[in-house]
Motif scaffolding. Sequence first.
Motif, PDB file in Angstrom:
ATOM      1  N   THR A 155      34.354  26.870  48.556  1.00 39.38           N
ATOM      2  CA  THR A 155      35.584  26.097  48.415  1.00 39.38           C
ATOM      3  C   THR A 155      36.366  26.672  47.224  1.00 39.38           C
ATOM      4  N   SER A 156      37.666  26.350  47.160  1.00 33.66           N
ATOM      5  CA  SER A 156      38.473  26.862  46.038  1.00 33.66           C
ATOM      6  C   SER A 156      37.969  26.285  44.714  1.00 33.66           C
ATOM      7  N   LEU A 157      37.421  25.074  44.747  1.00 33.25           N
ATOM      8  CA  LEU A 157      36.873  24.477  43.525  1.00 33.25           C
ATOM      9  C   LEU A 157      35.647  25.255  43.042  1.00 33.25           C
ATOM     10  N   GLU A 158      34.831  25.728  43.983  1.00 30.64           N
ATOM     11  CA  GLU A 158      33.662  26.540  43.608  1.00 30.64           C
ATOM     12  C   GLU A 158      34.091  27.874  43.019  1.00 30.64           C
ATOM     13  N   VAL A 159      35.157  28.443  43.566  1.00 33.56           N
ATOM     14  CA  VAL A 159      35.664  29.703  43.024  1.00 33.56           C
ATOM     15  C   VAL A 159      36.157  29.480  41.593  1.00 33.56           C
ATOM     16  N   LYS A 160      36.857  28.358  41.406  1.00 35.66           N
ATOM     17  CA  LYS A 160      37.361  28.017  40.067  1.00 35.66           C
ATOM     18  C   LYS A 160      36.208  27.919  39.072  1.00 35.66           C
ATOM     19  N   ARG A 161      35.144  27.202  39.472  1.00 37.02           N
ATOM     20  CA  ARG A 161      33.997  27.016  38.570  1.00 37.02           C
ATOM     21  C   ARG A 161      33.298  28.338  38.289  1.00 37.02           C
ATOM     22  N   TRP A 162      33.171  29.184  39.328  1.00 36.42           N
ATOM     23  CA  TRP A 162      32.544  30.496  39.129  1.00 36.42           C
ATOM     24  C   TRP A 162      33.359  31.319  38.133  1.00 36.42           C
ATOM     25  N   PHE A 163      34.688  31.305  38.299  1.00 36.71           N
ATOM     26  CA  PHE A 163      35.536  32.088  37.402  1.00 36.71           C
ATOM     27  C   PHE A 163      35.443  31.565  35.971  1.00 36.71           C
ATOM     28  N   GLN A 164      35.527  30.245  35.820  1.00 34.23           N
ATOM     29  CA  GLN A 164      35.495  29.684  34.465  1.00 34.23           C
ATOM     30  C   GLN A 164      34.148  29.931  33.781  1.00 34.23           C
ATOM     31  N   ASP A 165      33.057  29.827  34.533  1.00 33.90           N
ATOM     32  CA  ASP A 165      31.731  30.113  33.962  1.00 33.90           C
ATOM     33  C   ASP A 165      31.629  31.567  33.527  1.00 33.90           C
ATOM     34  N   THR A 166      32.181  32.478  34.346  1.00 35.79           N
ATOM     35  CA  THR A 166      32.093  33.903  34.050  1.00 35.79           C
ATOM     36  C   THR A 166      32.973  34.273  32.862  1.00 35.79           C
ATOM     37  N   ALA A 167      34.185  33.714  32.845  1.00 35.73           N
ATOM     38  CA  ALA A 167      35.144  34.080  31.794  1.00 35.73           C
ATOM     39  C   ALA A 167      34.767  33.472  30.444  1.00 35.73           C
ATOM     40  N   ARG A 168      34.060  32.347  30.468  1.00 36.75           N
ATOM     41  CA  ARG A 168      33.724  31.641  29.228  1.00 36.75           C
ATOM     42  C   ARG A 168      32.941  32.539  28.267  1.00 36.75           C
ATOM     43  N   ASP A 169      32.044  33.359  28.808  1.00 42.82           N
ATOM     44  CA  ASP A 169      31.184  34.193  27.961  1.00 42.82           C
ATOM     45  C   ASP A 169      31.822  35.522  27.583  1.00 42.82           C
ATOM     46  N   LEU A 170      33.006  35.787  28.109  1.00 36.09           N
ATOM     47  CA  LEU A 170      33.644  37.073  27.809  1.00 36.09           C
ATOM     48  C   LEU A 170      34.456  36.992  26.521  1.00 36.09           C
ATOM     49  N   TRP A 171      33.783  37.212  25.431  1.00 31.33           N
ATOM     50  CA  TRP A 171      34.409  37.270  24.119  1.00 31.33           C
ATOM     51  C   TRP A 171      33.620  38.231  23.272  1.00 31.33           C
ATOM     52  N   PRO A 172      34.198  39.096  22.489  1.00 22.97           N
ATOM     53  CA  PRO A 172      35.641  39.259  22.243  1.00 22.97           C
ATOM     54  C   PRO A 172      36.370  39.892  23.426  1.00 22.97           C
ATOM     55  N   ILE A 173      37.680  39.709  23.449  1.00 26.10           N
ATOM     56  CA  ILE A 173      38.466  40.237  24.550  1.00 26.10           C
ATOM     57  C   ILE A 173      39.699  40.975  24.013  1.00 26.10           C
ATOM     58  N   ALA A 174      40.032  42.077  24.652  1.00 26.90           N
ATOM     59  CA  ALA A 174      41.237  42.821  24.268  1.00 26.90           C
ATOM     60  C   ALA A 174      41.677  43.676  25.442  1.00 26.90           C
ATOM     61  N   MET A 175      42.963  44.005  25.430  1.00 27.65           N
ATOM     62  CA  MET A 175      43.476  44.984  26.379  1.00 27.65           C
ATOM     63  C   MET A 175      44.170  46.069  25.578  1.00 27.65           C
ATOM     64  N   GLY A 176      44.293  47.227  26.189  1.00 23.64           N
ATOM     65  CA  GLY A 176      44.921  48.332  25.487  1.00 23.64           C
ATOM     66  C   GLY A 176      43.901  49.428  25.278  1.00 23.64           C
ATOM     67  N   SER A 177      44.113  50.235  24.257  1.00 22.05           N
ATOM     68  CA  SER A 177      43.158  51.309  24.006  1.00 22.05           C
ATOM     69  C   SER A 177      42.946  51.482  22.511  1.00 22.05           C
ATOM     70  N   LEU A 178      41.746  51.925  22.204  1.00 20.03           N
ATOM     71  CA  LEU A 178      41.396  52.194  20.816  1.00 20.03           C
ATOM     72  C   LEU A 178      41.273  53.702  20.688  1.00 20.03           C
ATOM     73  N   SER A 179      42.078  54.292  19.822  1.00 23.21           N
ATOM     74  CA  SER A 179      41.927  55.736  19.671  1.00 23.21           C
ATOM     75  C   SER A 179      42.167  56.165  18.229  1.00 23.21           C
TER      76      SER A 179
END
Length: 118
Positions: free
Chosen positions: A14-38
């Motif tokens: 269900t879309s609610l299950e997808v929401k919960r899966w995404f939120q559970d997965t994203a919660r542990d993704l820290w630190p976060i950044a976009m771009g490049s380090l050079s």
Amino acid sequence: MCASNHLYMPRKETSLEVKRWFQDTARDLWPIAMGSLSLRKSPCIREHCGLCESGVGHSSYALYGRKGKRRFSIYVPDELAPELERAIQNGRHLQEVMMEAGRRYALALKNERSRRQQ
Ligand SMILES: [Zn+2]
């Protein structure tokens, strides 16, 4: 209840299950950044600096990215570079997670729509 249906058909999310899966997965993704380090060459304030005069110069890390339409770069001290590298890797992973979330969300929405129409 049809047993063969449960054996051969993957259970539809269900879309609610997808929401919960995404939120559970994203919660542990820290630190976060976009771009490049050079590494970039930075100017130096010392007079008659041997490294600058020889053309070797000084290099330091910088985080490059965009804010709206504008590009930015932020100086990053060497000892903080690994943490920012990890943040960028997590950022790439989050983009993949978002792609997967969109795929599963679209399937769930379509499934819920056809169930309503039955
Ligand atoms: Zn110098």
